[in-house]
Each structure stands twice: as structure tokens, then as C-alpha cells.
Write an enzyme that holds these catalytic residues in place. Structure first.
Site, mmCIF file in Angstrom:
data_model
loop_
_atom_site.group_PDB
_atom_site.id
_atom_site.type_symbol
_atom_site.label_atom_id
_atom_site.label_comp_id
_atom_site.label_asym_id
_atom_site.label_seq_id
_atom_site.Cartn_x
_atom_site.Cartn_y
_atom_site.Cartn_z
ATOM 1 N N ASN A 7 40.411 50.243 31.117
ATOM 2 C CA ASN A 7 40.173 49.038 31.905
ATOM 3 C C ASN A 7 39.547 49.517 33.210
ATOM 4 O OD1 ASN A 7 40.275 46.669 33.315
ATOM 5 N ND2 ASN A 7 42.440 46.248 32.889
ATOM 6 N N ARG A 67 38.273 47.126 27.927
ATOM 7 C CA ARG A 67 38.485 45.727 28.282
ATOM 8 C C ARG A 67 37.274 45.277 29.090
ATOM 9 N NH1 ARG A 67 41.435 43.104 33.055
ATOM 10 N NH2 ARG A 67 41.504 40.958 32.340
ATOM 11 N N HIS A 156 41.904 35.706 29.583
ATOM 12 C CA HIS A 156 43.162 36.124 28.950
ATOM 13 C C HIS A 156 43.091 36.031 27.426
ATOM 14 C CE1 HIS A 156 45.405 34.929 32.892
ATOM 15 N NE2 HIS A 156 45.184 36.225 32.885
ATOM 16 N N ARG A 217 45.529 32.707 43.833
ATOM 17 C CA ARG A 217 44.443 31.755 43.539
ATOM 18 C C ARG A 217 44.974 30.335 43.512
ATOM 19 N NH1 ARG A 217 42.654 34.743 38.220
ATOM 20 N NH2 ARG A 217 42.786 36.822 39.102
ATOM 21 N N GLU A 359 48.206 43.627 25.985
ATOM 22 C CA GLU A 359 46.747 43.590 25.884
ATOM 23 C C GLU A 359 46.178 44.942 25.461
ATOM 24 O OE1 GLU A 359 46.996 41.398 29.708
ATOM 25 O OE2 GLU A 359 45.065 40.587 29.101
#
Ligand code: ADP
Length: 381
Positions: A7, A67, A156, A217, A359
Site C-alpha cells: 500500500n 492496493r 472500500h 471528514r 483488506e
């Protein structure tokens, strides 16, 4: 197969090595301060190679899975990477300016270091390529879509693609027929509406900003607020920073970490209680909406850091789902564990579940499957 999962961020590279036959995690780590202590992604790869020689006892990597945040409209599945694919990831950079250039740099650095190892790109948006147009269209002039690709993409996806079939299997339902609402609640948070095992709607949109109240956020706001602020002289960078890094739980509670907010709320802090209430209410509304979207959910599923670990937040949400016939089992809700589990009562009209996501495991599995299924031994650059 030994799969290195990467990642890459602009200043860091997170990695794991997985054995996809035994599903064992062999090593994991973080190389950070790229651009500072470590000059660039190529140097980060040198460091990674040194570490892997030490940590893997001479076993060698068979494939690398990356990713990649944005796959735009092109990528609906993981793909074997070649030069054209990397360029395509770079071309999508306007849609993910922080993430896609870093992924491309990571892929190129791996190719320079180990040219014969096959690499696979796994996209965060791919699982949502099944959204019907009524769900991905914004009611905006068509030129925005045609010229700038402004539409709902959703994120996601790797997590939803992992959790949805796991939840179905847990309930003894065929994954291809599963209808569910899944809430991935981490620092970033979103909800997905799953019908026949596929994503038909999701709360994140053109960017990961839309939808739920997140760590920093805002999630949904009236767009006119931005127009109003622009007229007051706020520029694009200020607004971007405010909405992505200074809003959400952080704006309401003064901090973004759920554990700290829960502790403060338990100690009587009113701002933290309000933050939890706003976030839980927003999620409960989305669950109600997506229950309708999927034609009646067979399960409501919680996953990721908050979804898996915060019994308190789950309780605040599920307690509002009474009109759907969902009843929380308070004891089951507080139980801990790394396995999928039921948190609703036996007489709940719809089961509520916790299903841990992974993930990296999903990326490793997808990488192994793509490499095993491809006839070419290695990507050509
Ligand atoms: P990311 O989006 O960065 O992958 P995670 O999925 O790791 O995030 O989730 C991070 C969030 O999970 C943080 O808000 C953290 O406080 C919360 N969290 C983790 N463990 C717990 C816990 N035991 N109780 C409450 N919240 C938790």
C-alpha cells in the site's frame, strides 16, 4: 504462493507478506518518511528488499499485489500490471491526486527492483462498478460527467468484496443471492448496499468525502455551504483541508479517534456525546435507506476498526433500527473476538453481525488468483 502486498502512499509504504496457501501472515511493516529520510520509492524498495531477505529466511516472493485507490470507470477487477496499466493508473490521478501517483511509483519501483515478478493492481473502486446509473449519476450537467468524470465511484471496495461473501456464508446464504447493508467504519467510513452479492449503492461518491461522519471528514453537507464560503474568500485548498482534515468527529468532539471520544463521552464530555450522536444518526439513516435500496436486507453488517471494536457505537446505531425489527443483544454486542458473530437477538427481524475485514488478505488472494489464471509468466513493461 508468497504474495507481497503493498500500500504505497506519497511518503510511506506499508507492506505485508502472505502465504496464500496457508493464509499465514509472514511479516508486515512500514517504511515511512519517503521524500525525507528515504529519498524516493526506489530507495524504499531497496530498504524493503533488505528487510525481506532478513524476515523471510531466504524464501522469495512470487507476486506483488498493490492496493490502488482509484480505478475510475475502467477497472472492475484486479489486473495484471503492465506499462499500459500503470499509465492508466497515472491518468486517473486527477480523481485521486494523493493516492494514484504513489501507487504508480510503488509499481514502477517494484518493477525496477524485481523485473520478473508479476504485479497485480487491486482497486478500491472496482467492487462498485456494478452500481446502476440511477445510483452513480449526480443530478448535475452532463458535461461534468463527460469532461471530468464526475460521478459516484465509491471506495472500500476491497473490504466489501471480502466481507459480503463472508457474512453470507456465516448466515448460510449463497453469496450470489445475498442482500445486505454493510458499514465499513474506520477512520474513513462508508456504507454499501449489497444486492445479489453485488454493490448497488454506496455512500462515498466522487471522492471518499461524501456520506458518513468520519474521523476528520464531514461526510454529507449542503454544497451551498462551499459556495457561500468561496464568496467569503475561502480558497480551494482551505476548503479541501477543512472538509477532509478538520471536520467530522474531530470538528464535533475535538479529536478524531473513536476510542478517545468514547472515553471522553463516558466521562461526561458533552461535545463527545454529540459527536457520537451525530455520527450514529447519520449511519442509522443510511441503513434505513439502503434496506429499501436492496429490497429488504437479510443482514446489517459492521466491519473495520470501529465497526469491529466499538460496542458502544454499534449500540447507538442499532438502537435506532427498531422500526426495521432489528433488536440488539447487549451481551453479544459486547463480546470480543476475531470471528464473524451475531450481535442481534434470535427474534430480531434482520440479523445484525460483526464481520472482521482484512483488506491485505483480500489483496493477497486476488493477486494469487490473477497470477495463477494468467498465461503470461510476467508482465512486460
Ligand atoms: P483505517 O481507516 O485507518 O484503516 P481502522 O479500520 O483501523 O482505520 O479504524 C480506526 C478507528 O477504529 C479509530 O477511530 C479507532 O479509535 C477505532 N477503534 C479501534 N479499536 C477500538 C476499540 N476497541 N474501541 C473503539 N474504537 C476503536
Amino acid at each position: 504462493m508468497l504474495v507481497l502486498v503493498i500500500n504505497s502512499g506519497s511518503s510511506s509504504l506499508k507492506y505485508q507478506v502472505r502465504d496464500t496457501d496457508s493464509q499465514e501472515l509472514l511479516t508486515k511493516g512500514l517504511i515511512d518518511r519517503i521524500g525525507d529520510v528515504i529519498p524516493d520509492h526506489t530507495a524504499a524498495l531497496e530498504e524493503l528488499s533488505t528487510r525481506l531477505r532478513r524476515e523471510l529466511d531466504g524464501r522469495s516472493i512470487d507476486a506483488v499485489g498493490h492496493r490502488v485507490v482509484h480505478g475510475g470507470e475502467r477497472f472492475s477487477e484486479p489486473v495484471l500490471v503492465n506499462n499500459e496499466i500503470v499509465r492508466s493508473i497515472e491518468r486517473l490521478s486527477p480523481l485521486a491526486p494523493l493516492h494514484n501517483p504513489a501507487s504508480a511509483m510503488g509499481i514502477r519501483a517494484v518493477h525496477d527492483k524485481w523485473p520478473s515478478i508479476p504485479q497485480v493492481a487491486v482497486f478500491d473502486t472496482a467492487f462498485h462498478r456494478t452500481l446502476p446509473e440511477r445510483a452513480w449519476r449526480y443530478a448535475l450537467p452532463d458535461s461534468l460527467y463527460r469532461r471530468h468524470g464526475i460521478r459516484r465511484y465509491g471506495f472500500h471496495g476491497t473490504s466489501y468484496g471480502f466481507v459480503a461473501p463472508a457474512a453470507a456464508r456465516f448466515l448460510g446464504i449463497e453469496p450470489e443471492r445475498f442482500r445486505a447493508v454493510i458499514a465499513h467504519l474506520g477512520n474513513g467510513a462508508s456504507v454499501a448496499a449489497i444486492q445479489d452479492g453485488k454493490s448497488i449503492d454506496t455512500s462515498m461518491g466522487f471522492t471518499p468525502l461524501e456520506g458518513l461522519v468520519m474521523g476528520t471528514r464531514s461526510g454529507d453537507v449542503d454544497p451551498s455551504i462551499l459556495v457561500f464560503l468561496a464568496r467569503q474568500g475561502y480558497d480551494a485548498d482551505t476548503l479541501d483541508n477543512m472538509l477532509n482534515r478538520e471536520s467530522g468527529l474531530k470538528a464535533l468532539a475535538g479529536e478524531s479517534d473513536m476510542r478517545s471520544i468514547e472515553e471522553a463521552a463516558d466521562a461526561g464530555d458533552e461535545r463527545s456525546r454529540l459527536a457520537l450522536a451525530v455520527a450514529a444518526y447519520r449511519l442509522a439513516k443510511y441503513i434505513g435507506a439502503y434496506h429499501v435500496a436492496v429490497g429488504g436486507a437479510q443482514a446489517v453488517v459492521f466491519t473495520a476498526g470501529i465497526g469491529e471494536n466499538s460496542g458502544k457505537f454499534r449500540e447507538l446505531v442499532v438502537d435506532q433500527l427498531g422500526p426495521l425489527g432489528i433488536r440488539l443483544d447487549p451481551e453479544a454486542n459486547l463480546a470480543r473476538g476475531k470471528q464473524a458473530r451475531l450481535i442481534s437477538t434470535p427474534d430480531s427481524a434482520i440479523p445484525a453481525l460483526v464481520v472482521p475485514t482484512d483488506e491485505e488478505e483480500a489483496i493477497a488472494e486476488a493477486t494469487a488468483a490473477v497470477v495463477a489464471g494468467s498465461r503470461k509468466p510476467a508482465a512486460s513493461f
